[in-house]
Design a protein around this motif. Structure first.
Motif, PDB file in Angstrom:
ATOM      1  N   SER A 111     -12.198  -3.930  -5.234  1.00 54.27           N
ATOM      2  CA  SER A 111     -12.331  -3.044  -6.277  1.00 54.27           C
ATOM      3  C   SER A 111     -13.436  -3.833  -6.930  1.00 54.27           C
ATOM      4  O   SER A 111     -13.607  -2.990  -8.153  1.00 54.27           O
ATOM      5  N   GLN A 112     -14.373  -4.339  -7.143  1.00 56.26           N
ATOM      6  CA  GLN A 112     -15.063  -5.097  -7.855  1.00 56.26           C
ATOM      7  C   GLN A 112     -16.603  -4.525  -7.231  1.00 56.26           C
ATOM      8  O   GLN A 112     -17.508  -5.000  -7.604  1.00 56.26           O
ATOM      9  N   TYR A 128      -8.303  -0.085  -1.527  1.00 53.91           N
ATOM     10  CA  TYR A 128      -9.066  -1.133  -1.159  1.00 53.91           C
ATOM     11  C   TYR A 128      -8.991  -1.998  -0.078  1.00 53.91           C
ATOM     12  O   TYR A 128      -7.755  -2.455   0.084  1.00 53.91           O
ATOM     13  N   ASN A 172     -18.110   1.624  -5.719  1.00 53.22           N
ATOM     14  CA  ASN A 172     -17.766   2.094  -7.391  1.00 53.22           C
ATOM     15  C   ASN A 172     -18.971   3.085  -7.588  1.00 53.22           C
ATOM     16  O   ASN A 172     -18.066   4.095  -7.909  1.00 53.22           O
ATOM     17  N   VAL A 225     -16.976  -2.590   7.203  1.00 52.52           N
ATOM     18  CA  VAL A 225     -15.739  -2.845   7.668  1.00 52.52           C
ATOM     19  C   VAL A 225     -14.516  -1.883   7.530  1.00 52.52           C
ATOM     20  O   VAL A 225     -13.993  -1.659   8.648  1.00 52.52           O
ATOM     21  N   PHE A 229      -5.323  -2.161  -8.743  1.00 53.12           N
ATOM     22  CA  PHE A 229      -5.221  -3.488  -9.135  1.00 53.12           C
ATOM     23  C   PHE A 229      -3.764  -4.301  -9.867  1.00 53.12           C
ATOM     24  O   PHE A 229      -3.898  -5.363 -10.100  1.00 53.12           O
ATOM     25  N   PRO A 286       0.794  -1.279  -0.194  1.00 54.08           N
ATOM     26  CA  PRO A 286      -0.128   0.017  -0.154  1.00 54.08           C
ATOM     27  C   PRO A 286       1.228   1.445   0.223  1.00 54.08           C
ATOM     28  O   PRO A 286       0.433   2.178  -0.209  1.00 54.08           O
ATOM     29  N   LYS A 335      -6.139   9.619  -3.041  1.00 58.88           N
ATOM     30  CA  LYS A 335      -6.220   8.476  -4.005  1.00 58.88           C
ATOM     31  C   LYS A 335      -7.651   7.252  -3.190  1.00 58.88           C
ATOM     32  O   LYS A 335      -7.943   7.624  -2.235  1.00 58.88           O
ATOM     33  N   VAL A 336      -7.491   6.223  -3.883  1.00 55.91           N
ATOM     34  CA  VAL A 336      -8.831   5.524  -2.784  1.00 55.91           C
ATOM     35  C   VAL A 336      -8.375   4.310  -3.156  1.00 55.91           C
ATOM     36  O   VAL A 336      -7.462   3.150  -3.931  1.00 55.91           O
ATOM     37  N   ASP A 368     -12.696  -5.245   2.129  1.00 53.19           N
ATOM     38  CA  ASP A 368     -13.771  -5.817   3.456  1.00 53.19           C
ATOM     39  C   ASP A 368     -12.747  -6.405   4.251  1.00 53.19           C
ATOM     40  O   ASP A 368     -13.751  -7.453   5.231  1.00 53.19           O
ATOM     41  N   ARG A 396     -15.246 -11.515 -13.633  1.00 48.69           N
ATOM     42  CA  ARG A 396     -14.749 -10.582 -12.909  1.00 48.69           C
ATOM     43  C   ARG A 396     -13.831 -11.385 -13.183  1.00 48.69           C
ATOM     44  O   ARG A 396     -13.287 -12.305 -13.245  1.00 48.69           O
ATOM     45  N   VAL A 398      -6.676  -2.710   7.666  1.00 52.06           N
ATOM     46  CA  VAL A 398      -6.176  -1.135   8.543  1.00 52.06           C
ATOM     47  C   VAL A 398      -4.267  -0.844   8.430  1.00 52.06           C
ATOM     48  O   VAL A 398      -4.599   0.180   8.088  1.00 52.06           O
ATOM     49  N   SER A 399      -4.184  -2.046   7.562  1.00 55.38           N
ATOM     50  CA  SER A 399      -2.846  -1.665   6.623  1.00 55.38           C
ATOM     51  C   SER A 399      -2.651  -0.489   5.780  1.00 55.38           C
ATOM     52  O   SER A 399      -1.919  -0.425   5.520  1.00 55.38           O
ATOM     53  N   GLU A 400      -4.034  -0.476   5.082  1.00 53.22           N
ATOM     54  CA  GLU A 400      -4.141   0.403   3.958  1.00 53.22           C
ATOM     55  C   GLU A 400      -4.672   1.606   5.016  1.00 53.22           C
ATOM     56  O   GLU A 400      -3.691   2.467   4.055  1.00 53.22           O
TER      57      GLU A 400
END
Lengths: 339, 334, 346
Positions: free
Chosen positions: C172-173, C203, C178, C234, A305, A298, C200-201, C206, B254, C212-214
């Motif tokens: 992201s899906q 992901y 989105n 979440v 992606f 991150p 930034k976006v 969930d 997907r 947490v890392s993000e």
């Protein structure tokens, strides 16, 4: 003449041999390279705060990897740990929600006992009934996961239902270092002693490297296997409590698929799936590599992606580099012995 | 201590034993068949919608897509390896096919061929890595490629879905030939092909030999590496065929399809009597196991059993079916 | 012969097992095999073990029971389209009358739902839409445009209209997220938000650990970050935990969409001044009323029709891309004042 020369250089060479003897050299090398690369891209990687965060987030993985290591050493595998984490975490969280005044340490014990009982069931199926570990744990993974959904009835236990003391189990810190890190260090020391200096610890290796001769030399295989799976279960149960305390929330799908991460950490660290071999230092390095990946990807500011692709690529690269370095090390070993 | 006896048992190739009626009768597959009958009885007892031809027929379409991979997975397990990248291979081949059709505008036929090639290449990479780096176990290699292949699928499609396939493509997942689902026909054909391959050819015999004793078979002139690569390629290829059926059933794709398929497939193979300790397993057993799990899930679905209960039941079934014969023999020894 | 007896014994055992395990659910199946019985309304949620979905199912169930229908509640154990296709096939075999589905994928359910519609089953989507070809109507929990815009308005107020913000989404899906993020970006184009920068976006999928890392990475990569928007249950709770642990309340604001129960701690402590959600029980009820009207052929999902949602009022069917939908009100705001009333509800 040659021997004399060798003697003269002894201290230096000893260090060098020790260094070369370390079979996970490639992995260490790889981790250092990776850290340098990430640091160049994002200078906030090697800061005190981030290193502490990284260590905190990797602690649970380290604890579980220790347990998985001894399971793998006995030629087994445990796919149920993610489900055991969820089950013990959920039950403990429900206990805390019902009795907010309960002592947090008692919760740790409660979770560990639940995990140990789950592990004992697995151990009995494998050691007494003689099921293959992969099948027994795959089946119990389903059962434990289903049980978690049943006891929770689809609900989560949220942070407002948890006492401060319970959340502080994994959130608090001692001497500026998070409790989780202390717990992980503690278990590393215990396992180091257990595996290298106790009779049972050596028996685990014996059972894994050659079951037949272990049996002939009077080692009670069944008992060792039962012990190993109970320890694994107990550690998973403990980690379930820590997990719930760390994130201050318990849900039914907690740690789903986490078993693969743990197994990956072990195998990256040189534990062989065929049993018998595996060193604590290697497993620690494997867990750290995965921890760094989770922390650094991150930070790299690459497209989300690409994260999966990069992660898979790095894991493959790491095992291959490690394998190649290992071959080199083994070859120099042989040459030295021959010379 | 009870394990001691088992480990000393000399392994014999099943295909080399002389034919005997007794052996034919007392086989794991009969037990499975009994369970299957029990499942069918159970299904018809609890749900009025279960036991009729259209229902049983359409029920197969619900679970057979992923079951195609079970054949090569059985071969891999017989050789004491495992492949946990198959779910990701399904996703990647499906995504390649869909994006070639939609973004690159190629004809669907070519896209399907590309899908098969992608799957086979994924399997080839797995196989090559495993035989080139013998010190790495198949678990870690396929774990790495599991993340990698899905990662590539994400890179190709990002957060998009790809679909809008020609009308005829829906035939794969939903079509009938003479009133029989096309998927069922393909499954039956593959079962026969793999049955012959595994039990009636030298190739199959070599697969068993590798599983029984890799070192000995290498010394006796079996080209272990080549066989392993071929079997892993087969797994990739079958994953790609699964991708075609699955994509057809969903009408679009997907990067996150087919997650955790690998564990379901391994469970089917294990219930079917394939031993991960190597050297044991028959296609017949695997086929029956597929139908047991499939129809059990279908039957429980028809009475709207919560899916978490289904998890428990499959787990218990797996343990009981493997444990009961062992407990029986343990008791006899005492 | 002894061996044979053992096999027979085993067979009996298995049969007994089968017979034992059918006790409870049997009443469910047997009472509904005739077509003149009450109509059957099925609800398929994304996955089991999700309190948001459990509450929605609760609302759906109570409303259908009140109308005298029979309820079937189903969800796969993983949030996948494949699992939902299996369930839909089983529902078709059971000849249900209406299927309400919260789709895990807008397009992938199309063939299965088309098969259902060809057999005369009415289909509506709730919460997460399936594409227009596979449904009669969509019940939208709230206007997606409003959900997106309202969060930018909130963030702007929290940080005084100036500074860097980031979004922590689900996977992201995730189509809902989105769509909302798209509307956030459109709202940010307005002149009044020219000093707000969306950096930034991220992901979090969930998953607790990944979220947490993000979040930690966001805080380190953008030291001047002023706010995080997390439109997922979440993600917002994980971000709340990280901000609490790092003692950043008041420095980095947090808002988004979350469950009151999960967020109560962080709203009371001020880490998240306020956040939004709708009432999932009401969404479930609205789905049930719409399903009932569809099942009774009172509506067909055409543009301009009125749907009677009983105590939730009457709403008009409006356009949604190529299909139609009804929309419930604006998202509801949860802050220090009201969080205590709601944290035990859902």
């Amino acid at each position: 003449m040659e021997t004399k020369e060798a003697h003269a250089e002894n201290p230096k060479k000893n260090m060098l041999t020790l260094f070369y003897q370390f079979r996970e050299l490639g992995l260490l090398f790889f981790i250092i390279l990776l850290c340098i690369g990430v640091q160049i891209r994002n200078p906030s990687f090697l800061t005190g705060e981030n290193i502490l965060d990284l260590a905190t987030n990797t602690s649970i993985l380290v604890i579980l990897s220790l347990g998985m290591m001894i399971v793998l050493i006995t030629r087994g595998i445990d796919l149920s740990i993610g489900a055991v984490i969820a089950l013990s975490g959920m039950l403990t969280a429900q206990l805390v929600a019902a009795n907010p005044s309960i002592n947090p340490l008692l919760c740790l014990l409660f979770g560990t006992v639940i995990g140990a009982v789950c592990g004992m069931v697995i151990g009995l199926l494998i050691a007494r009934v003689g099921l293959l570990p992969i099948i027994a744990t795959l089946a119990l993974m389903n059962i434990f996961r289903g049980l978690t959904f049943l006891v929770s009835d689809g609900e989560w236990v949220s942070s407002y239902q948890m006492s401060d003391g319970f959340v502080a189990l994994a959130g608090g810190s001692f001497l500026g270092i998070n409790h989780l890190i202390w717990i992980a260090v503690f278990f590393c020391l215990v396992f180091f002693y257990f595996l290298n200096y106790t009779r049972t610890g050596r028996q685990i290796y014996a059972v894994g490297s050659n079951p037949q001769s272990a049996a002939v030399s009077g080692i009670k295989q069944g008992r060792v296997l039962l012990l190993v799976y109970t320890i694994m279960g107990g550690l998973s149960g403990l980690c379930g409590v820590l997990w719930v305390s760390k994130f201050a929330s318990a849900q039914g799908d907690t740690a789903s698929g986490y078993e693969l991460t743990v197994i990956a950490a072990c195998i990256l660290g040189g534990v062989s799936i065929a049993g018998g071999s595996g060193k604590l230092a290697g497993v620690l390095l494997g867990a750290i590599l995965l921890g760094i990946l989770n922390n650094a990807l991150p930070l790299l500011n690459v497209s989300p992606f690409w994260q999966n692709g990069i992660q898979g690529f790095i894991i493959l690269l790491a095992v291959i580099v490690n394998a190649i370095v290992k071959r080199r090390v083994d070859r120099t070993h042989l040459l030295r012995r021959a010379g | 201590m009870e394990q001691k006896k088992q480990t000393y048992q000399p392994r014999t190739l099943e295909t080399q034993l002389p034919f005997s009626w007794k052996r034919l009768f007392f086989q794991w597959e009969w037990m499975l068949l009994l369970i299957l009958v029990a499942v069918l009885l159970f299904g018809s007892y609890v749900s009025p919608y279960f036991l009729n031809y259209p229902s049983l027929r359409d029920g197969t379409m619900v679970f057979l897509d992923k079951a195609l991979i079970v054949f090569p997975m059985a071969m891999i397990m017989i050789m004491r390896d495992i492949d946990i990248s198959v779910g990701s291979t399904v996703a990647l081949s499906s995504v390649v096919m869909a994006s070639l059709y939609t973004t690159a505008g190629l004809p669907m036929e070519i896209a399907i061929v590309a899908c098969l090639v992608t799957g086979a290449v994924c399997g080839l990479i797995n196989g090559l890595l495993i035989v080139k780096f013998k010190e790495l176990s198949a678990v870690i290699v396929t774990l790495g490629t599991m993340i990698l292949y899905r990662g590539i699928a994400y890179i190709i499609l990002e957060d998009q879905a790809a679909g809008g396939f020609p009308e005829w493509f829906g035939f794969f997942g939903w079509g009938y030939v003479f009133g029989i689902p096309f998927l069922l026909i393909v499954f039956a054909a593959l079962a026969i092909v793999f049955g012959i391959l595994l039990h009636r050819t030298t190739f199959g015999r070599k697969v068993f030999a590798i599983g029984n004793n890799p070192t000995a078979s290498r010394f006796s002139g079996v080209r272990v590496d080549r066989i392993k690569v071929i079997v892993f390629m087969l797994a990739g290829l079958l994953a790609a065929i699964t991708a075609i059926f699955l994509t057809s059933r969903m009408g679009s794709t997907r990067p996150n399809i087919a997650t955790m398929y690998e564990l379901d497939i391994i469970a089917m193979a294990a219930l079917g009597g394939v031993s991960t300790a190597g050297g044991k397993g028959r296609v017949v057993g695997v086929v029956i196991a597929v139908f047991i799990i499939g129809y059990l899930q279908y039957g429980l679905g028809l009475i709207n059993m919560p899916s978490q209960l289904f998890l428990i039941i499959v787990g218990a079934l797996l343990i009981l079916s493997v444990a009961i014969p062992k407990i029986g023999s343990l008791m006899k020894r005492k | 012969m002894k061996k044979f007896a053992k096999w027979v014994g085993m067979f009996v055992l298995v049969c007994m097992l089968a017979a034992c395990s059918q006790g409870a659910p049997e009443s469910n199946g047997a009472s509904s095999n005739t077509d003149d019985g009450p109509k059957k309304y099925a609800f398929v949620f994304k996955n089991t073990g999700n309190p948001y979905g459990e509450k929605m199912q609760e609302g759906f169930e109570s409303a259908v029971k009140e109308l005298g229908g029979e309820v079937i509640l189903r969800s796969p154990d993983q949030p996948t389209a494949e699992g939902q296709i299996q369930i839909i096939e089983q529902l078709i075999t059971q000849k249900v009358d209406v299927i309400a589905v919260a789709g895990n994928d807008p397009d992938a359910l199309e063939p299965a739902l088309k098969k259902a519609r060809n057999q005369g089953i009415k289909v509506l989507s709730v919460d997460s839409a399936v594409n227009a070809a596979s449904r009669n109507i969509h019940v939208n929990q709230a206007n997606p445009e409003r959900i997106g815009r309202v969060q930018i308005e909130a963030v702007s107020e929290m940080i005084g209209g100036e500074g860097q913000i980031a979004v922590l989404s689900a996977t992201s899906q995730a189509t809902n997220q989105n769509e909302w993020i798209e509307w956030m970006k459109k709202e940010l184009e307005k002149e009044e938000y020219k000093n707000i920068e969306l950096v930034k976006v991220a992901y979090g999928d969930d998953l607790r650990d990944k979220s947490v890392s993000e979040t930690e990475a966001l805080l380190k990569s953008y030291p001047d970050l002023k706010a995080i928007i997390a439109p997922t249950t979440v993600g917002i709770a994980a971000a709340g935990k990280v901000l609490t642990d790092k003692g950043l309340e008041g420095e980095v604001a947090l808002t988004g969409l979350g469950l009151p129960s999960e967020m109560a701690t962080y709203i009371e402590s001020g880490v998240s001044p306020w956040m939004y959600l709708w009432n999932p029980i009401d969404v479930g009820k609205a789905a049930a009323y719409t399903a009932y009207e569809l099942g009774e052929d009172n509506i067909s999902g055409e543009l301009g029709e009125k749907v009677d949602l009983r105590d939730l009022g009457e709403v008009e069917v409006v356009e949604d891309g190529e299909g139609t939908q009804i929309m419930l009100g604006d998202p509801f705001k949860f802050d220090k004042e009201n969080i205590n009333e709601w944290k035990d509800v859902y």
